[in-house]
Design an enzyme around this catalytic site. Structure first.
Site, PDB file in Angstrom:
ATOM      1  NE  ARG A 101     -13.922 107.690  45.946  1.00  0.00           N
ATOM      2  CZ  ARG A 101     -14.499 108.803  46.411  1.00  0.00           C
ATOM      3  NH1 ARG A 101     -14.466 109.916  45.697  1.00  0.00           N
ATOM      4  NH2 ARG A 101     -15.110 108.806  47.575  1.00  0.00           N
ATOM      5  CG  HIS A 128     -19.501 106.112  49.461  1.00  0.00           C
ATOM      6  ND1 HIS A 128     -18.251 105.734  49.894  1.00  0.00           N
ATOM      7  CD2 HIS A 128     -19.450 107.470  49.349  1.00  0.00           C
ATOM      8  CE1 HIS A 128     -17.484 106.807  50.018  1.00  0.00           C
ATOM      9  NE2 HIS A 128     -18.188 107.873  49.706  1.00  0.00           N
ATOM     10  CD  GLN A 131     -20.601 109.811  53.064  1.00  0.00           C
ATOM     11  OE1 GLN A 131     -19.596 110.220  52.511  1.00  0.00           O
ATOM     12  NE2 GLN A 131     -21.209 110.484  54.027  1.00  0.00           N
ATOM     13  CG  ASP A 223     -25.101 111.152  46.228  1.00  0.00           C
ATOM     14  OD1 ASP A 223     -24.255 112.054  46.097  1.00  0.00           O
ATOM     15  OD2 ASP A 223     -24.903 109.967  45.850  1.00  0.00           O
ATOM     16  CB  CYS A 263     -22.372 111.611  50.789  1.00  0.00           C
ATOM     17  SG  CYS A 263     -22.904 111.891  49.087  1.00  0.00           S
ATOM     18  NE  ARG A 291     -16.708 108.891  54.678  1.00  0.00           N
ATOM     19  CZ  ARG A 291     -16.322 108.985  53.402  1.00  0.00           C
ATOM     20  NH1 ARG A 291     -16.782 109.956  52.645  1.00  0.00           N
ATOM     21  NH2 ARG A 291     -15.517 108.082  52.863  1.00  0.00           N
TER      22      ARG A 291
END
Ligand code: CP
Ligand code: NVA
Length: 305
Positions: A101, A128, A131, A223, A263, A291
């Protein structure tokens, strides 16, 4: 399966569907995959905070019979303490895969160039994918065929939105993205999506009108307005994005059985209201659960002999 999992654009629709299928199988029968990563060690190298991604991959590795090692943002300081290429080459000597990340997407690409082990993108400023893989599975679980639905993303045309654009343009379906003008997804990403769309029959539309976008939506997705690394822009963004909130009024415009997705983490009261995120249309915790299963599917595929 490709060597790395960095962006959905590197995958064919068939490969994405196979990953979704494996995610569902692992979710249904986790015991079948108990030894899938036996003897393997996966590194989690995170330069930003994380709850879901870190835990999903960490617990996922453990449940698959492997071991995980976590590096916090202070530890490695990619590119500061030593060159990215030196870290990638060194870590490849010890580990079997690494989840990264980083703020900059270029860092992940640079790392992957020098890594001899699979690299998984655990979020960059651009994408992402782990996700959105879980999100596609969540959409399918809600008995919606991704090819036949209208997915509406309202908010910042950023990492999560970009991966959603790739997923829908590859798999088919209708995507409408509503953002303030200056926060639309990058033109290069949209143009790449158009090339996928021509094969899949998907439609992709960009607009600044959140209310028009939300009409008859099957999926409403949002988001945060201010992503990690952009905290200094928060007060400006709160003003610019104030009409891009998923609230009861927006939900009224969507189909009755529309699902609401986020998310997480959510900035409640900004991009989404409590009444919507805690309401009956919300599937945010189904997404969060998926996830874990998606993380396991990615690692099983990448590390398959
Ligand atoms: N959705 C997500 O990636 O959450 P974290 O930032 O907590 O990992
Ligand atoms: N857009 C958000 C996603 C968090 C999972 C961020 O980058 O902070």
């Amino acid at each position: 399966m490709k060597k790395h999992f960095i962006s959905l654009k590197d995958y064919s629709p068939q490969e994405i569907r196979a990953l979704c299928e494996l995610t569902s199988q692992i979710k249904k029968a986790p015991q079948k995959y108990k030894g899938a990563l036996s003897g393997k060690c996966v590194g989690l190298l995170f330069q930003e905070p994380s709850l879901r991604t870190k835990t999903a991959f960490y617990v996922g590795v453990v449940q698959l019979g492997g071991e995980a090692v976590y590096y916090n943002p202070q530890e490695i300081k990619l590119g500061e303490r030593e060159k990215i290429s030196d870290v990638a080459k060194t870590i490849s000597l010890y580990l079997d895969a690494v989840v990264l990340r980083t703020f900059s997407h270029k860092t992940v690409l640079e790392f992957a160039k020098f890594s001899s082990i699979p690299v998984v993108n655990g979020l960059t400023e651009l994408f992402h994918p782990s996700q959105v893989l879980a999100d596609v599975v969540t959409i399918i679980e809600s008995k919606k065929d991704p090819k036949k639905i209208k997915v509406v993303f309202i908010g910042d045309g950023n990492n999560v939105c970009n991966s959603l654009i790739y997923a829908i343009s590859l798999l088919g379906g209708n995507l409408v993205v509503a953002t303030p003008k200056k926060y639309a997804p990058q033109a290069s990403i949209v143009s790449q999506a158009h090339s996928f769309r021509r094969k899949s029959g998907a439609s992709i539309e960009l607009t600044t009108d959140a209310c028009a976008a939300a009409q008859e939506a099957d999926v409403l997705y949002t988001d945060v307005w201010t992503s990690m690394g952009r905290e200094k822009e928060e007060s400006l963004r709160k003003k610019v994005f104030k009409n891009y909130q998923i609230n009861d009024k927006i939900l009224e415009l969507a189909k009755k059985n529309c699902i609401v997705m986020h998310c997480l983490p959510a900035h409640r009261g900004q991009e989404i209201t409590d009444s919507v995120i805690d309401g009956k249309n919300s599937v945010v915790f189904e997404q969060a659960e998926n996830r874990l299963h998606a993380a396991k599917a990615i690692l099983v595929k990448l590390l398959k002999k």
